[in-house]
Motif scaffolding. Structure first.
Motif, PDB file in Angstrom:
ATOM      1  N   ASN A 152       0.840  -1.203   0.000  1.00 37.13           N
ATOM      2  CA  ASN A 152       0.000   0.000   0.000  1.00 37.13           C
ATOM      3  C   ASN A 152       0.880   1.259   0.000  1.00 37.13           C
ATOM      4  OD1 ASN A 152      -1.546   2.288   1.315  1.00 37.13           O
ATOM      5  ND2 ASN A 152      -3.155   0.776   1.025  1.00 37.13           N
ATOM      6  N   PRO A 153       0.656   2.172  -0.961  1.00 38.19           N
ATOM      7  CA  PRO A 153       1.563   3.322  -1.079  1.00 38.19           C
ATOM      8  C   PRO A 153       1.479   4.283   0.099  1.00 38.19           C
ATOM      9  CG  PRO A 153      -0.308   3.543  -2.561  1.00 38.19           C
ATOM     10  CD  PRO A 153      -0.393   2.163  -1.983  1.00 38.19           C
ATOM     11  N   ARG A 154       0.362   4.296   0.770  1.00 34.61           N
ATOM     12  CA  ARG A 154       0.165   5.270   1.855  1.00 34.61           C
ATOM     13  C   ARG A 154       0.566   4.682   3.215  1.00 34.61           C
ATOM     14  NH1 ARG A 154      -4.025   6.505   5.031  1.00 34.61           N
ATOM     15  NH2 ARG A 154      -5.182   4.804   4.089  1.00 34.61           N
ATOM     16  N   ASP A 172       3.451   3.493  -5.800  1.00 29.71           N
ATOM     17  CA  ASP A 172       2.296   2.600  -5.776  1.00 29.71           C
ATOM     18  C   ASP A 172       2.710   1.356  -6.562  1.00 29.71           C
ATOM     19  OD1 ASP A 172      -0.126   1.476  -5.462  1.00 29.71           O
ATOM     20  OD2 ASP A 172      -1.286   3.151  -6.260  1.00 29.71           O
ATOM     21  N   PHE A 175       0.350  -0.626  -8.840  1.00 34.43           N
ATOM     22  CA  PHE A 175      -0.450   0.045  -9.856  1.00 34.43           C
ATOM     23  C   PHE A 175       0.367   0.978 -10.746  1.00 34.43           C
ATOM     24  CE2 PHE A 175      -3.476  -1.454  -6.788  1.00 34.43           C
ATOM     25  CZ  PHE A 175      -4.443  -2.012  -7.606  1.00 34.43           C
TER      26      PHE A 175
ATOM     27  N   ALA B  12      -3.062   8.290  -2.134  1.00 26.82           N
ATOM     28  CA  ALA B  12      -2.107   7.616  -3.022  1.00 26.82           C
ATOM     29  C   ALA B  12      -2.564   6.195  -3.328  1.00 26.82           C
ATOM     30  CB  ALA B  12      -0.732   7.593  -2.373  1.00 26.82           C
ATOM     31  N   ASP B  13      -3.386   5.608  -2.445  1.00 27.37           N
ATOM     32  CA  ASP B  13      -3.811   4.227  -2.662  1.00 27.37           C
ATOM     33  C   ASP B  13      -5.203   4.148  -3.287  1.00 27.37           C
ATOM     34  OD1 ASP B  13      -5.084   5.168  -0.469  1.00 27.37           O
ATOM     35  OD2 ASP B  13      -4.522   3.543   0.871  1.00 27.37           O
ATOM     36  N   ASN B  21      -9.574   1.597   1.576  1.00 28.81           N
ATOM     37  CA  ASN B  21      -8.574   2.627   1.290  1.00 28.81           C
ATOM     38  C   ASN B  21      -9.191   4.025   1.292  1.00 28.81           C
ATOM     39  OD1 ASN B  21      -6.677   0.678   1.047  1.00 28.81           O
ATOM     40  ND2 ASN B  21      -6.553   0.730  -1.175  1.00 28.81           N
ATOM     41  N   ALA B  24     -10.898   4.321   5.471  1.00 28.46           N
ATOM     42  CA  ALA B  24     -10.006   4.419   6.628  1.00 28.46           C
ATOM     43  C   ALA B  24      -9.457   5.838   6.845  1.00 28.46           C
ATOM     44  CB  ALA B  24      -8.872   3.406   6.498  1.00 28.46           C
ATOM     45  N   PRO B  25      -8.942   6.500   5.797  1.00 27.00           N
ATOM     46  CA  PRO B  25      -8.404   7.855   6.044  1.00 27.00           C
ATOM     47  C   PRO B  25      -9.468   8.842   6.509  1.00 27.00           C
ATOM     48  CG  PRO B  25      -7.703   7.022   3.908  1.00 27.00           C
ATOM     49  CD  PRO B  25      -8.749   6.085   4.409  1.00 27.00           C
TER      50      PRO B  25
END
Lengths: 315, 195
Positions: A152-154, A172, A175, B12-13, B21, B24-25
């Motif tokens: 996961n990039p974050r 990422d 992707f 970003a995700d 994704n 959650a934020p």
């Protein structure tokens, strides 16, 4: 010091009282036992016919038709003609080969090396063997979800570790076209537990006298590994390669969950592409792709069996 | 939407399209906005997963993104029923069941319990008397004046749209294909006419 070669081992193994190089084929069934033998085989044959031969026949026949569950039209070789002019098919084909090659070139050698080391029973080898085997028994879906979080990039572990090491730019991985295929391969090429266990089991079956004789001859541990153990692992190496190849040409769940084949089919496999065709109601085309997967599987089985002489024993 | 990605206005995700994704934020107050429907309130916003007080801080707005001043929404239908009744007695039972499920009292009960809007029109005074989710009812009232209202593609679109989107969208955002190519492939790949 005399050299212990696999050639010598072969000659010695072929002596009196040893297992013959090839098992005797076609042992006749006694006349009175033919009925019971046939009866005992019947359930297996029915299951084999129902769950393998019939679906296989349906696949082989419908690959020559346009079929979506309702409408059925014979189209001859049209599905195959379309397949061989379809760029996405070739992309999926190339990706499937890439994953298979990654397995064979990384997973198998690494598994053999670790298996050979653990077979020497260093301190903690049992715990290590268990730890190494655990990823192999996790379900493919759960495994894919773990790695989707890892990449996961974050919030993924990989980017966070790279960030902590001062490497710039969170990527990422799954992707981005440039990294996606490598990221997918990275999830399974280090799953070596199956190969390790196979290798350890095979090493355990090698007679200790060979090592004792080699030791008397002055062979070092390294020489014993490379000149006794490794040559006698030929069967199991071939089996491990074959199993990995067959798993990889049918790879679906991992890619489907991680990337759905994207970006722009950069990670798609043949099995995933066949699934897409099925979802799109093109069952005939899906089965044509499936028939290619089966054909590749058959070629691999024959090639690897022959190359490694699987089933033949020299000891 | 591509600009949102390129300029960093979305996570970003966001490429994976996975619900968590996006959720959650927002629930941890790292994101300012989440695109979702009224069910999000009872299933997420009013649960322990949400930051304390987040529900009280949450408002709603129709989606911007069209020509200046124009707004829109995506409408998601609820579950439906299909009857396979062949004889008259079963058909009568099905009719009675559907009438019950779409009765004013029942749809309001469902709306109260799920946080979603009633799927059929109810009398304004009955709706006002019910304990409906204000975030949801307010948005539903505002939606009547929107320029654009679209059915949700996942509900009414072709079966392959989800996987086609996930496959093509990242490549499009990265500039690997033009908008026309993207839209054409999205159409082809998600429909029964192509892959």
């Amino acid at each position: 010091m005399s050299t212990v070669t696999s050639h010598r081992l072969t000659r010695r193994a072929a002596g009196p009282g040893r297992r013959p190089a090839r098992a005797a084929a076609g042992t006749p069934v006694p006349r009175g036992m033919r009925g019971p033998v046939a009866l005992s085989l019947l359930p297996g044959l029915v299951l084999f016919g129902t769950f393998f031969l019939v679906p296989f026949a349906v696949l082989a026949v419908t690959a020559f038709a346009e079929w979506g569950g309702l409408d059925f039209t014979w189209t001859g070789a049209e599905n195959y003609r379309r397949m061989f002019t379809d760029p996405v098919f070739f992309k999926a084909f190339g990706n499937t080969l890439f994953y298979a090659a990654a397995s064979v070139l990384v997973q198998v050698p690494l598994g053999i090396a670790v298996g050979m080391v653990l077979a020497l029973r260093p301190r903690g080898w049992k715990a290590l063997r268990t730890i190494i085997f655990v990823p192999f028994v996790i379900s493919g879906a759960a495994y894919a979800l773990i790695f989707s979080m890892f990449y996961n990039p974050r919030s993924g572990l990989l980017n966070n570790v790279l960030g902590a090491l001062g490497m710039p730019g969170a990527r990422d991985w799954l992707f981005e076209t440039a990294t996606a295929r490598w990221a997918v391969a990275g999830t399974f090429v280090f799953i070596i537990g199956f190969v390790v266990v196979l290798v350890m089991a095979e090493i355990a079956s090698i007679p200790r006298e060979l090592y004792e004789a080699a030791s008397v001859d002055g062979a070092t541990t390294w020489q014993q590994l490379t000149r006794i153990t490794l040559p006698l692992l030929r069967n199991v190496i071939g089996t491990a390669i074959l199993i990995r190849l067959l798993v990889d040409i049918g790879m679906f769940d991992l890619v489907f969950i991680l990337t759905a084949g994207g970006p722009d089919d950069a990670t798609a496999t043949l099995a995933l592409y066949a699934y897409r065709a099925y979802v799109a109601g093109q069952w005939g085309y899906a089965n044509a792709i499936g028939s290619i997967i089966i054909l590749i599987g058959l070629v691999l089985i024959l090639t690897v069996r022959r190359a490694f002489r699987i089933g033949e024993r020299t000891l | 939407m591509r600009d949102w990605h390129l300029e960093g206005w979305v996570n970003a995700d966001a490429f994976s399209g996975d619900f968590q994704n996006a959720a959650a934020p927002y629930l941890t107050e790292e994101a300012a906005m989440v695109a979702n429907g009224p069910w999000f309130v009872s299933t997420n916003l009013r649960t322990d997963a949400a930051a304390p007080g987040l529900y009280e801080h949450t408002g709603y707005a129709p989606a911007p993104g069209w020509t200046e001043g124009e707004r829109g929404s995506v409408v998601v239908s609820g579950a439906g029923w299909v009857s396979g009744a062949a004889d008259e007695r079963e058909a009568e039972a099905v009719e009675a069941f559907v009438k019950f499920m779409t009765s004013e009292a029942e749809v309001l009960t469902q709306a109260e319990q799920t946080g979603a809007n009633p799927p059929v029109q109810v009398a304004p005074e009955a709706a006002a008397a019910a304990d409906l989710e204000p975030l949801s009812t307010g948005l539903a009232a505002e939606a009547a004046d929107l320029t654009y209202r679209y059915p949700h593609a996942r509900v009414l679109g072709p079966a392959g749209l989800d996987s086609a989107w996930k496959n093509l969208w990242p490549a499009y955002v990265e500039g690997d294909m033009t908008t026309d190519e993207f839209l054409q492939r999205l159409t082809d790949d998600s429909s029964a006419d192509g892959l």
